[in-house]
Design an enzyme around this catalytic site. Structure first.
Site, PDB file in Angstrom:
ATOM      1  N   HIS A 199     -12.425  -5.428-100.892  1.00 39.59           N
ATOM      2  CA  HIS A 199     -12.029  -5.956 -99.590  1.00 39.59           C
ATOM      3  C   HIS A 199     -10.800  -5.187 -99.087  1.00 39.59           C
ATOM      4  O   HIS A 199      -9.878  -4.921 -99.854  1.00 39.59           O
ATOM      5  CB  HIS A 199     -11.699  -7.444 -99.753  1.00 39.59           C
ATOM      6  CG  HIS A 199     -11.221  -8.105 -98.499  1.00 39.59           C
ATOM      7  ND1 HIS A 199     -10.104  -8.906 -98.467  1.00 39.59           N
ATOM      8  CD2 HIS A 199     -11.723  -8.093 -97.237  1.00 39.59           C
ATOM      9  CE1 HIS A 199      -9.930  -9.371 -97.240  1.00 39.59           C
ATOM     10  NE2 HIS A 199     -10.897  -8.883 -96.474  1.00 39.59           N
ATOM     11  N   HIS A 251      -4.038  -2.158 -92.417  1.00 41.63           N
ATOM     12  CA  HIS A 251      -4.122  -3.616 -92.550  1.00 41.63           C
ATOM     13  C   HIS A 251      -2.690  -4.143 -92.536  1.00 41.63           C
ATOM     14  O   HIS A 251      -2.025  -4.189 -93.559  1.00 41.63           O
ATOM     15  CB  HIS A 251      -4.833  -4.041 -93.839  1.00 41.63           C
ATOM     16  CG  HIS A 251      -5.076  -5.521 -93.906  1.00 41.63           C
ATOM     17  ND1 HIS A 251      -4.831  -6.273 -95.039  1.00 41.63           N
ATOM     18  CD2 HIS A 251      -5.535  -6.395 -92.965  1.00 41.63           C
ATOM     19  CE1 HIS A 251      -5.134  -7.526 -94.801  1.00 41.63           C
ATOM     20  NE2 HIS A 251      -5.564  -7.631 -93.552  1.00 41.63           N
TER      21      HIS A 251
END
Length: 339
Positions: free
Chosen positions: A31, A106
């Site tokens: 992920h 991110h």
């Protein structure tokens, strides 16, 4: 994690499993895959709100350090993940402001896309029986022309390793390791933004994958979500890819109460352990397990457990289709495919 070598686990599968659609194999994935190199010195990334970006630039690095602890989903670099056996990569991409460069991100900015593509190419040249799925599913600060430029950049670096859509798009049952090995492609690139399929015939659109989001910070709710989808067969029948997410999502309150903690210790460790305990008794196949996704993939024997459940696969009736039929269909389409 086991000391076993998983750099060539696909190549070492029993022959019967090389004829099963990739959508019916258990595949370990990461992920927010390329977040081990998030760099606080580059500032808050464009996937954050303008207020957070402004706060990050005015607090002497304190805010960016907090963001780094809660945005880092992996501690292993991309090449280490590939060597460890990860074959699905969940990617967020942006054009970094005031530059023409594409970065993974991110919360903060990570590696330059171009630099990692070269590393990916080397791995697959060294491990010719491995196949990976690169899922580019979030984009930031990108205009249509930027998407075209990124796709041309990808084609230029790894174009010869991309698995073309022609030959598979209407018959995903034939997307097996055995069939892929007959041709040069080893990377399935899924791109979630509209693009010209005629211009980029080796890029797969988002319709070939589903990834239900548990959206919870509770490991009990996570397991309930997964178990319901599995036992009630909520995964649609067919041969498309399906992601089983073993990740917890922190809310604003979770982070505010644990500013000195991290995603790894607060959520990822219990989530990955719970997911591995849940999935180890499951089986891959239609309606069943396919891509398995967690944070910090080195935890809880995640990789060997996921690869290991392939031994419980019952296979597919489609593996009885003759290789001659596939080869004829593939080559007919492939003759018209250009890099």
């Amino acid at each position: 994690m086991s000391n076993a070598d998983y750099s060539n686990w696909m190549g070492n599968l029993p022959e019967r499993l090389t004829k099963v659609p990739l959508g019916h194999l258990a595949i370990p994935g990461s992920h927010n895959s390329f977040t081990s190199t998030l760099d606080p010195s580059l500032g808050v990334a464009v996937d954050q709100s303008e207020s957070i970006q402004n706060l990050g630039s005015s607090c002497c690095g304190a805010v960016t350090k907090i963001i780094q602890r809660w945005s880092t989903n992996q501690s292993m670099a991309m090449l280490d993940q590939l060597t460890a056996g990860i074959r699905y990569f969940d990617l967020r991409v942006c054009k970094k402001p005031d530059t023409e460069q594409f970065h993974f991100l991110h919360g903060l900015y990570g590696d330059n896309v171009k630099s990692l593509l070269g590393t990916i190419k080397t791995f697959f040249e060294d491990n010719p029986k491995e196949v990976a799925i690169l899922d580019m599913n979030h984009f930031y600060n990108m205009e249509p022309s930027d998407h075209d430029r990124l796709l041309w950049e990808i084609e230029d670096i790894v174009g010869d390793l991309l698995v073309p859509v022609n030959g598979y798009q209407y018959k995903l049952w034939s997307l097996t390791l055995a069939n892929i090995w007959n041709h040069p492609g080893r990377i399935i690139l899924i791109y979630h933004n509209p693009f010209n399929a005629a211009t980029f015939p080796k890029i797969w659109n988002k319709n070939v994958i589903q990834s239900p989001w548990p959206n919870t910070s509770s490991k009990e709710s996570l397991v309930d979500f997964l178990e319901t989808n599995y036992t009630e067969k909520k995964r649609p029948p067919g041969y498309t890819f399906y992601v089983w997410q073993g990740c917890l999502t922190p809310g604003t309150g979770t982070i505010a109460l644990r500013l000195c903690c991290s995603l790894e210790n607060a959520l990822a460790r219990p989530a990955t352990t719970a997911f591995v305990n849940w999935v180890k008794n499951k089986a891959p196949g239609e309606y069943r397990i396919n891509i398995c996704l967690v944070d910090f993939v080195e935890m809880a024997d995640f990789i060997p457990v996921v690869i290991g459940i392939n031994s419980q696969s019952s296979g597919s009736f489609r593996e009885q289709m003759t290789e001659d039929i596939f080869a004829k269909e593939y080559m007919s389409d492939h003759q018209h495919t250009k890099l």
